[in-house]
Write a protein that holds these residues in place. Sequence first.
Motif, mmCIF file in Angstrom:
data_model
loop_
_atom_site.group_PDB
_atom_site.id
_atom_site.type_symbol
_atom_site.label_atom_id
_atom_site.label_comp_id
_atom_site.label_asym_id
_atom_site.label_seq_id
_atom_site.Cartn_x
_atom_site.Cartn_y
_atom_site.Cartn_z
ATOM 1 N N ASP A 93 -46.416 -70.247 30.146
ATOM 2 C CA ASP A 93 -47.095 -69.888 31.396
ATOM 3 C C ASP A 93 -48.431 -69.195 31.148
ATOM 4 O O ASP A 93 -49.399 -69.432 31.859
ATOM 5 C CB ASP A 93 -46.215 -68.977 32.251
ATOM 6 N N ALA A 94 -48.479 -68.331 30.146
ATOM 7 C CA ALA A 94 -49.691 -67.560 29.879
ATOM 8 C C ALA A 94 -50.621 -68.250 28.881
ATOM 9 O O ALA A 94 -51.614 -67.680 28.467
ATOM 10 C CB ALA A 94 -49.305 -66.177 29.349
ATOM 11 N N GLY A 95 -50.297 -69.495 28.494
ATOM 12 C CA GLY A 95 -51.128 -70.227 27.535
ATOM 13 C C GLY A 95 -50.820 -69.778 26.128
ATOM 14 O O GLY A 95 -49.943 -68.955 25.914
ATOM 15 N N PRO A 96 -51.439 -70.308 25.147
ATOM 16 C CA PRO A 96 -52.446 -71.360 25.243
ATOM 17 C C PRO A 96 -51.807 -72.696 25.601
ATOM 18 O O PRO A 96 -50.668 -72.965 25.255
ATOM 19 C CB PRO A 96 -53.054 -71.396 23.836
ATOM 20 N N PHE A 97 -52.585 -73.525 26.313
ATOM 21 C CA PHE A 97 -52.089 -74.830 26.700
ATOM 22 C C PHE A 97 -52.052 -75.770 25.503
ATOM 23 O O PHE A 97 -52.931 -75.734 24.648
ATOM 24 C CB PHE A 97 -52.960 -75.448 27.797
ATOM 25 N N LEU A 98 -51.024 -76.622 25.481
ATOM 26 C CA LEU A 98 -50.886 -77.610 24.417
ATOM 27 C C LEU A 98 -51.888 -78.743 24.608
ATOM 28 O O LEU A 98 -52.242 -79.099 25.724
ATOM 29 C CB LEU A 98 -49.466 -78.186 24.416
ATOM 30 N N ASP A 99 -52.283 -79.314 23.503
ATOM 31 C CA ASP A 99 -53.175 -80.468 23.480
ATOM 32 C C ASP A 99 -52.368 -81.634 22.908
ATOM 33 O O ASP A 99 -51.507 -81.413 22.046
ATOM 34 C CB ASP A 99 -54.378 -80.143 22.573
ATOM 35 N N PRO A 100 -52.612 -82.882 23.339
ATOM 36 C CA PRO A 100 -51.856 -84.009 22.785
ATOM 37 C C PRO A 100 -51.908 -84.088 21.254
ATOM 38 O O PRO A 100 -50.974 -84.588 20.636
ATOM 39 C CB PRO A 100 -52.511 -85.233 23.419
ATOM 40 N N SER A 101 -52.954 -83.560 20.633
ATOM 41 C CA SER A 101 -53.035 -83.600 19.164
ATOM 42 C C SER A 101 -52.124 -82.561 18.505
ATOM 43 O O SER A 101 -51.931 -82.587 17.289
ATOM 44 C CB SER A 101 -54.479 -83.393 18.704
ATOM 45 N N ASP A 102 -51.518 -81.657 19.290
ATOM 46 C CA ASP A 102 -50.636 -80.625 18.738
ATOM 47 C C ASP A 102 -49.268 -81.164 18.354
ATOM 48 O O ASP A 102 -48.546 -80.529 17.584
ATOM 49 C CB ASP A 102 -50.438 -79.481 19.749
ATOM 50 N N ILE A 103 -48.889 -82.309 18.936
ATOM 51 C CA ILE A 103 -47.580 -82.889 18.620
ATOM 52 C C ILE A 103 -47.698 -84.401 18.463
ATOM 53 O O ILE A 103 -48.603 -85.020 19.002
ATOM 54 C CB ILE A 103 -46.508 -82.561 19.689
ATOM 55 N N GLU A 104 -46.772 -84.955 17.714
ATOM 56 C CA GLU A 104 -46.634 -86.408 17.609
ATOM 57 C C GLU A 104 -45.300 -86.777 18.237
ATOM 58 O O GLU A 104 -44.286 -86.119 18.001
ATOM 59 C CB GLU A 104 -46.644 -86.851 16.143
ATOM 60 N N VAL A 105 -45.314 -87.825 19.053
ATOM 61 C CA VAL A 105 -44.095 -88.290 19.710
ATOM 62 C C VAL A 105 -43.903 -89.759 19.362
ATOM 63 O O VAL A 105 -44.845 -90.550 19.415
ATOM 64 C CB VAL A 105 -44.161 -88.108 21.241
ATOM 65 N N GLU A 106 -42.681 -90.106 19.000
ATOM 66 C CA GLU A 106 -42.313 -91.501 18.730
ATOM 67 C C GLU A 106 -41.062 -91.819 19.534
ATOM 68 O O GLU A 106 -40.275 -90.937 19.850
ATOM 69 C CB GLU A 106 -42.010 -91.699 17.246
ATOM 70 N N ARG A 107 -40.893 -93.099 19.840
ATOM 71 C CA ARG A 107 -39.730 -93.572 20.589
ATOM 72 C C ARG A 107 -39.023 -94.624 19.761
ATOM 73 O O ARG A 107 -39.655 -95.487 19.160
ATOM 74 C CB ARG A 107 -40.167 -94.174 21.921
ATOM 75 N N ARG A 108 -37.690 -94.552 19.731
ATOM 76 C CA ARG A 108 -36.907 -95.560 19.002
ATOM 77 C C ARG A 108 -36.821 -96.815 19.854
ATOM 78 O O ARG A 108 -36.448 -96.771 21.025
ATOM 79 C CB ARG A 108 -35.509 -95.063 18.692
ATOM 80 N N THR A 109 -37.184 -97.945 19.263
ATOM 81 C CA THR A 109 -37.127 -99.225 19.969
ATOM 82 C C THR A 109 -35.699 -99.755 19.946
ATOM 83 O O THR A 109 -34.835 -99.244 19.226
ATOM 84 C CB THR A 109 -38.055 -100.258 19.309
ATOM 85 N N ALA A 110 -35.461 -100.812 20.706
ATOM 86 C CA ALA A 110 -34.138 -101.443 20.731
ATOM 87 C C ALA A 110 -33.740 -101.944 19.349
ATOM 88 O O ALA A 110 -32.556 -101.993 19.015
ATOM 89 C CB ALA A 110 -34.116 -102.585 21.735
ATOM 90 N N GLY A 111 -34.730 -102.300 18.523
ATOM 91 C CA GLY A 111 -34.466 -102.772 17.164
ATOM 92 C C GLY A 111 -34.284 -101.661 16.147
ATOM 93 O O GLY A 111 -34.079 -101.909 14.964
ATOM 94 N N GLY A 112 -34.379 -100.388 16.582
ATOM 95 C CA GLY A 112 -34.155 -99.262 15.690
ATOM 96 C C GLY A 112 -35.411 -98.758 14.981
ATOM 97 O O GLY A 112 -35.330 -97.837 14.175
#
Length: 168
Positions: A93-112
């Motif tokens: 709530d009080a910051g600092p705000f996250l930036d998209p470069s602060d994290i990496e996100v991946e999703r598992r596909t149907a093929g694994g």
Amino acid sequence: MPTKNSRLRVALLTVAVAVAGLALAGPAAAATPQTATTASTAQQTPAIPVDFVDLATSPLAADGETHEVTLTYRNDSTTDRTVAPQLLVESPDAGPFLDPSDIEVERRTAGGCWEPVDLGTQTGTLFTDLSTAQRTLRAGETLTEVYRLTATDPAAQGTVHPRVALFD
């Protein structure tokens, strides 16, 4: 806590409206084949969520390790339902705000396999796109979506908030 919840709801409504507008005017709309029937009628408005099912939150682990987050939702209704899994990473709530470069996100596909996921950002919240995640969940079916998160900034702080958007 109500302030953060209100801020999040306002931000998400703003994002949903913005995404709906972009979808109408963007390349995807231009690339949609038009038939004689659809060309003579007004364009349909993109689906906007009518509700969200919030799942258990957890603190963002900024340890440089990869952490899995699983979203599970069962369609207990007797009819098919359009749903979209979504992962939010909320800034303090009080910051600092996250930036998209602060994290990496991946999703598992149907093929694994793992595929990278782009993140949007609004009012200190990072989020995965709802429009590309929509799918029809048949009555009685269960949706399971697995994401991997890695905090690339050791000073990153926040909350991981998985949820499922409900349409219809």
